[in-house]
Design an enzyme around this catalytic site. Structure first.
Site, short mmCIF file in Angstrom:
data_model
loop_
_atom_site.label_atom_id
_atom_site.label_comp_id
_atom_site.label_asym_id
_atom_site.label_seq_id
_atom_site.Cartn_x
_atom_site.Cartn_y
_atom_site.Cartn_z
NE ARG A 197 27.96 -20.47 98.03
CZ ARG A 197 29.25 -20.60 98.29
NH1 ARG A 197 29.80 -21.82 98.37
NH2 ARG A 197 30.01 -19.54 98.47
CB SER A 207 26.72 -9.67 96.13
OG SER A 207 27.68 -10.47 96.76
CG ASP A 242 31.95 -9.42 95.60
OD1 ASP A 242 32.16 -8.25 95.98
OD2 ASP A 242 31.60 -9.70 94.43
#
Length: 924
Positions: free
Chosen positions: A549, A610, A664
């Site tokens: 994203r 991540s 995260d």
């Protein structure tokens, strides 16, 4: 006349009809008989009203709101399971009250699924009238004497004998072996028993007898015994129906509907005690003058009104009253009666069934009537037969209406459009009356057409069923012990959890000092959480899979506004060259900026990456290795921020300022920190698990400086890799670890996170099946398939502990031969595994918040924890268990848990925003 024609009704109700082959046209006598017997006619509408009224009384009683008028008690019997078919052993049975003035002792041997069936040995003892009406101690001493006499003639070892006590009177049960007599019925009136525990009275009598060591395991009424003794068919038999001296029914009700139990799981057999059903509104229209007369002459006027219209103790008496009335009216026996006909109890159930049975012949009817001193005319035998048929047909139809109420209740509570159920039938009325069952079946089909009911005669008059209740209780107790032994290592006490907390705090300190530790304690170079003054537009990238994203995050005085777009990464790019991958990422950023009208602007950018990294600064992250299907070349060992900046440089039209690289967990803490400035801990509990927190910079040996704070990425999934969790590790954990892609690593994560909990449960289920505790010991190939039991099943199963619908649906989908007991045990397994996971997670959080409190020298700490992850968010009890554990282990810390919204995107932008704020302050 409802749906039944006039002639058909006459035939059904036992009235003579000119159309019946071989019968004479009605005479004056037959007209008088027909007129009299009209009282016994019950229409379909009346049957439906009785069904509805009884169902309402049942539901009121289940909810603890029974009115005195309804008198239906709905008593739990504490029988929670129907037979498996695997039960075996020798059991003693004592039956009292099932057959009137007699007592029966049985020796029952159950052989399990493989053995041949052994017929029980039994002996019947007649109870003298003076014992039935005398002191209670005398009755129970008589029963104990009968037990000894039976066993004396049947050599047994001196071992303890397990006994099931069939006590067929209304009782209030408070346990499987605790039952208080409410009231005597069936002609018994022993003093000193009502209001007392009949099991204890029997135990005392056996002790006084002193001949044998007998353990009374269960007290059961004959109805429950009938249900439990039903031969296994296609499915379990879950309704028992007895029409003997008296009448009653029982069925397996959802435990959550029985208010007195305060239990929300499984099923329990409920005794309907419908013999006492009989308020005026419900039975008034079908009560005859003969019913009123019988009731007034009985031992208990005004009580057991329904039973007095159905039970075998009363049907003969009803026939006698009708025959006496018709004789006095001149319709029978030449208008003459006899002393016997006018004597109560002179016509018994056996007489009535014989007289009604066409196979018995007119000669047998004549003989019975002549024994009563009656002069039998040419048409008397046939008219008497009509009387018997009318009384029995009404009884069968009323019984059918009552059974229809029970079936309606079952269908409603189980939410089934078509209920398939087996009903076990028992009692002498069923055994001896030629058409009672067929009339009952016809009535049930009429009233509950949506129920597919099979009727199965009970075995041994319920005696085998009482033994089965005892055997099932023994099996469940043995299985319960094995289940508890299996799950005991998962049930952690406070001392064990406090030890985990202490070990983690020690590992944290070592990791911070740079010493050998299972906690890496990695600096993230995030030095502060949001204070609310952050403002501006920021870009964020969220890369962690085949989709990524790009986000525009606007931080204003009014809050945070997010606009985002998802872009795909083709497999050829994910596994191509590093330059190709990062060029593709920059192309997507350019596309996003153009669509948002941001072209040419140099916005600060936060990068959620991540994958395993070692950070050297806020904007420096060395990729250790690719995961999740990525394998881009020339990236491992490189600073991914540099790779991104080089790609930006190659795309000369774009200007981006990469400020921070974030994992995260940190993103989650920062996202929640914007809403709550006290949020200084981030926690992820999803597929994997991790935590971060704000540490004093002076304690971080690998970073220079003595003042301020530093967010530490604990990488706590690896906690315990040094063996420190060895005492808590079960054989099931070891099995899961050995089958994983990284044996010996991520020990803490493998006891907590969503990737592994389902597998732990699966291994436990396999073990319990091998012990015969689950699924009748039948192993299935599907359950032996790795990862077939998903962790999401735990959330689904534990979210529906009431009806266990999810447990059944999930296990049946796995092809497992499921019973209600299995569903409960699987639920307990899931609860034990998820509870341990939540408690371990809570112990970890307690270690973190205590570390913060001690760092700051505070007596009390108020702190918030930002949390993300599907297991934490979706499991119905996980979050509550984590919070409860933290409260117990860190009582001086007031901890609030905040669920993160978009920690990986919003959090990265906020890390960037805070970094910009701090840089601006340093510049000033």
């Amino acid at each position: 006349m409802d749906s039944i024609g006039a002639i058909g009704l006459q035939q059904r109700e036992g009235f003579p009809s000119c159309s019946q082959k071989g019968l004479p046209c009605p005479s004056d006598s037959s007209e008088l008989v027909l007129e009299c017997l009209q009282q016994f006619k019950v229409t379909q509408t009346q049957l439906q009203q009785i069904q509805t009224s009884l169902l309402g009384s049942m539901e009121q009683a289940l909810g603890g709101q029974a009115s005195s008028a309804s008198a239906v008690r709905m008593l739990p019997t504490y029988v929670g399971s129907t037979p498996h078919g695997t039960e075996q052993g020798d059991f003693l049975v004592l039956e009292l009250g099932a057959t009137g003035a007699s007592l029966r002792v049985l020796w029952v041997t159950l052989m399990g699924t493989e053995g041949h069936r052994m017929e029980p040995r039994s002996q019947e003892f007649v109870i003298p009238p003076e014992v039935m009406l005398g002191p209670g101690q005398q009755l129970f001493d008589f029963a104990a004497h009968c037990l000894s006499e039976f066993l004396d003639a049947f050599p047994v070892s001196t071992q303890d004998l397990q006994l099931g006590f069939s006590f067929s009177f209304p009782c209030h049960q408070t346990g499987l072996d605790r039952s208080t007599l409410i009231s005597w019925t069936k002609g018994f009136r022993c003093s000193g028993v009502e209001g007392h525990d009949v099991v204890q009275l029997l135990r005392d009598a056996i002790k006084r007898q002193g001949a044998y060591s007998i353990d009374v395991v269960a007290v059961v009424n004959d109805t429950v015994g009938t249900m439990m003794g039903c031969e296994p068919g296609v499915g379990p038999c879950e309704v028992g129906l007895v029409v003997d001296t008296g009448t009653n029914a029982c069925y397996m009700e959802e435990a959550r509907h029985v208010a007195v139990l305060d239990e929300d799981r499984g099923r329990v057999c409920v005794s309907v005690e419908w013999g006492s059903f009989g308020d005026d509104e419900a039975l008034g229209p079908v009560l005859t003058t003969f019913d009123h007369a019988l009731d007034q002459e009985s031992l208990n006027p005004g009580a057991q009104r329904f039973e007095k219209m159905i039970g075998g103790l009363y049907l003969g008496e009803l026939v006698r009253l009708v025959l006496a009335h018709l004789a006095q009216q001149g319709a029978l026996f030449g208008g003459c009666t006899s002393p016997a006909l006018l004597s109560r109890g002179s016509i018994l159930l056996e007489h009535v069934t014989e007289m009604e049975d066409p196979l018995a012949g007119a000669a047998r009817v004549h003989a019975i009537l002549q024994d009563l001193g009656l002069s039998v005319g040419t048409s008397d035998a046939e008219l008497v037969r009509y009387v018997c048929t009318a009384v029995f047909t009404r009884a069968a139809r009323l019984c059918g209406a009552a059974l229809a109420a029970v079936l309606s209740r079952l269908q409603h509570s189980r939410e089934q459009q078509m209920l398939q159920i087996a009903v076990a039938t028992g009692g002498r009325v069923f055994e001896r009356h030629p058409s009672f069952l067929s009339i009952l079946q016809e009535t049930v089909m009429l009233l509950v057409p949506e129920c597919d009911v099979s009727f199965i005669p009970s075995v041994d008059g319920g005696g085998r069923g009482v033994a089965m209740v005892t055997a099932v209780a023994a099996r469940l107790a043995a299985h319960r012990r094995l289940l508890e032994e299996t799950l005991a290592p998962f049930r952690l006490n406070r001392e064990q959890l406090a030890a985990v907390q202490a070990q983690m705090q020690e590992a944290m300190a070592k990791g911070l000092r740079g010493e050998a530790s299972s906690l890496r304690m990695l600096p993230t170079y995030v030095r502060a959480t949001p204070d609310g003054s952050e403002r501006g537009d920021f870009l964020a990238l969220d890369l962690g899979g085949t989709n990524f994203r790009v986000l525009l995050v606007r931080v204003t005085a009014g809050g945070v506004q997010i606009t985002s777009q998802v872009y795909s990464i083709p497999e050829c790019v994910a596994q191509g060259s590093g330059q190709q991958l990062f060029d593709h990422i920059v192309d997507c950023i350019v596309d996003f900026q153009q669509k948002q009208g941001l072209s040419g602007q140099s916005l600060p950018l936060g990068f959620t990456f991540s994958f395993p990294c070692r950070q050297l600064g806020l904007d420096q992250g060395i990729l250790l290795n690719w995961t999740k299907g990525f394998n881009a070349s020339d990236c491992e060992g490189q600073d991914v921020v540099c790779l991104l900046r080089e790609a930006i440089g190659r795309k000369q039209a774009v200007k981006l300022n990469v400020v921070a690289i974030v994992n995260d967990t940190v993103g989650t803490m920062m996202s929640c920190g914007y809403e709550d400035p006290r949020c200084e801990v981030g926690l992820i509990v999803g597929t994997g698990t991790n935590a971060c927190y704000m540490e004093e910079l002076r304690n971080v040996a690998s970073v220079a400086g003595d003042s301020g704070h530093m967010c530490i990425n604990m990488e706590w999934g690896a906690f315990g890799d040094d063996g420190s969790l060895g005492l808590l590790r079960t054989c099931f954990d070891a099995n899961v670890d050995q089958a994983s892609i990284n044996p010996g690593k991520q020990s803490f994560e493998k006891m907590i996170s969503g990737m592994y909990l389902g597998e732990i449960v699966r291994h436990i289920l396999l073990h319990l099946t091998s012990l015969g505790v689950l699924f009748r010991g039948q192993q299935t190939q599907r359950l032996q398939t790795r990862d077939i039991f998903k962790t999401k099943f735990l959330s689904e199963i534990e979210s529906d502990s009431l009806a266990l619908r999810q447990v059944r649906a999930i296990l049946e989908d796995l092809g497992l031969p499921l019973t209600s007991d299995d569903a409960l045990m699987v639920l307990e397994v899931c609860q034990a595994v998820s509870q341990r996971a939540a408690q371990l997670c809570g112990a970890g959080v307690a270690a973190v918040v205590e570390k913060i409190r001690e760092n700051r020298g505070l007596e009390e700490l108020t702190v918030s924890v930002g949390v993300d992850g599907t297991l934490y968010k979706l499991h119905p009890h996980f979050s509550g268990l984590v919070a409860a554990t933290v409260r117990e282990l860190a009582p001086r810390c007031a901890v609030t848990f905040l669920q993160s919204e978009d920690g990986s995107g919003k959090g990265a932008a906020l890390v960037t925003a805070v970094a910009c704020r701090l840089a601006q302050m340093d510049h000033v």
